[in-house]
Design a protein around this motif. Structure first.
Motif, PDB file in Angstrom:
ATOM      1  N   VAL A  76       0.838  -1.199   0.000  1.00  0.00           N
ATOM      2  CA  VAL A  76       0.000   0.000   0.000  1.00  0.00           C
ATOM      3  C   VAL A  76       0.877   1.254   0.000  1.00  0.00           C
ATOM      4  O   VAL A  76       0.613   2.207  -0.744  1.00  0.00           O
ATOM      5  N   LEU A  77       1.938   1.241   0.820  1.00  0.00           N
ATOM      6  CA  LEU A  77       2.837   2.398   0.864  1.00  0.00           C
ATOM      7  C   LEU A  77       3.535   2.628  -0.476  1.00  0.00           C
ATOM      8  O   LEU A  77       3.788   3.770  -0.852  1.00  0.00           O
ATOM      9  N   SER A  78       3.835   1.551  -1.167  1.00  0.00           N
ATOM     10  CA  SER A  78       4.515   1.704  -2.459  1.00  0.00           C
ATOM     11  C   SER A  78       3.639   2.442  -3.470  1.00  0.00           C
ATOM     12  O   SER A  78       4.144   3.093  -4.378  1.00  0.00           O
ATOM     13  N   PHE A  79       2.300   2.350  -3.315  1.00  0.00           N
ATOM     14  CA  PHE A  79       1.397   3.046  -4.219  1.00  0.00           C
ATOM     15  C   PHE A  79       1.085   4.466  -3.760  1.00  0.00           C
ATOM     16  O   PHE A  79       0.746   5.320  -4.553  1.00  0.00           O
ATOM     17  N   THR A  80       1.152   4.705  -2.437  1.00  0.00           N
ATOM     18  CA  THR A  80       0.752   6.014  -1.924  1.00  0.00           C
ATOM     19  C   THR A  80       1.920   6.941  -1.637  1.00  0.00           C
ATOM     20  O   THR A  80       1.767   8.153  -1.691  1.00  0.00           O
TER      21      THR A  80
END
Length: 179
Positions: A76-80
């Motif tokens: 999720v962090l990699s996308f946000t």
């Protein structure tokens, strides 16, 4: 060749694992109740480390859960958030590596505890057979747990969990009287 066969149950409970106190009927004429109770007490003592092994298996489950949550958070962090590809894959690989190493360590501990329990169960059964030679006692879990040559973690986990649940552990039979 044994003529009659029965089993001795080992039951799991919240506070550990214990041998069934119900003496198999085929032993009625071959073993006094007092020796049966002593035999059960000895096996109960041998089975006490199961509690520790169950804790290790619980830690394995917790490590799996934390690793999955951490992986989802990283994805999720990699996308946000702007995380470099190398950092992302490095953190993910480190998470999986630490998880795998921790689980291997814990599963090795479980396997060691299980092997020790089975060895000690066989010793208790051997002493009973020496005392009452017409009785045959076979620790069944020895065949079920350790005939795995692949050594994969999944197999070890499954057999350890199986070993610590309600199963017939000891086959009881009576040798037929020789003519």
């Amino acid at each position: 060749m044994p003529s009659t066969m029965s089993t001795i149950m080992v039951s799991s409970s919240e506070d550990g694992v214990a041998i069934s106190r119900a003496m198999p009927s085929i032993l009625d004429k071959h073993m006094p109740t007092t020796y049966w109770n002593t035999f059960c007490d000895e096996l109960d003592e041998v089975l006490k480390p199961v509690v520790e092994a169950k804790k290790f298996l619980g830690w394995c489950s917790m490590i799996n859960f934390v690793d999955i949550v951490l992986s989802i958070v990283l994805i999720v962090l990699s996308f946000t958030v702007s995380i470099s590809s190398g950092l992302f894959w490095g953190l993910l690989a480190a998470s999986w590596g630490v998880s795998a190493l921790a689980q291997c360590y814990l599963l090795c501990k479980v396997k060691s505890i299980t092997e020790n329990i089975l060895k000690r169960m066989e010793e208790v059964c051997s002493r009973a057979v020496q005392q009452y030679p017409e009785i045959v006692l076979k620790v069944r879990a020895r065949d079920e747990v350790f005939n795995n040559n692949t050594g994969t973690s999944q197999r070890i986990t499954c057999t350890a969990k199986t070993f610590f649940n309600n199963l017939d552990y000891i086959e009881v039979s009576i040798n037929p009287a020789e003519p």
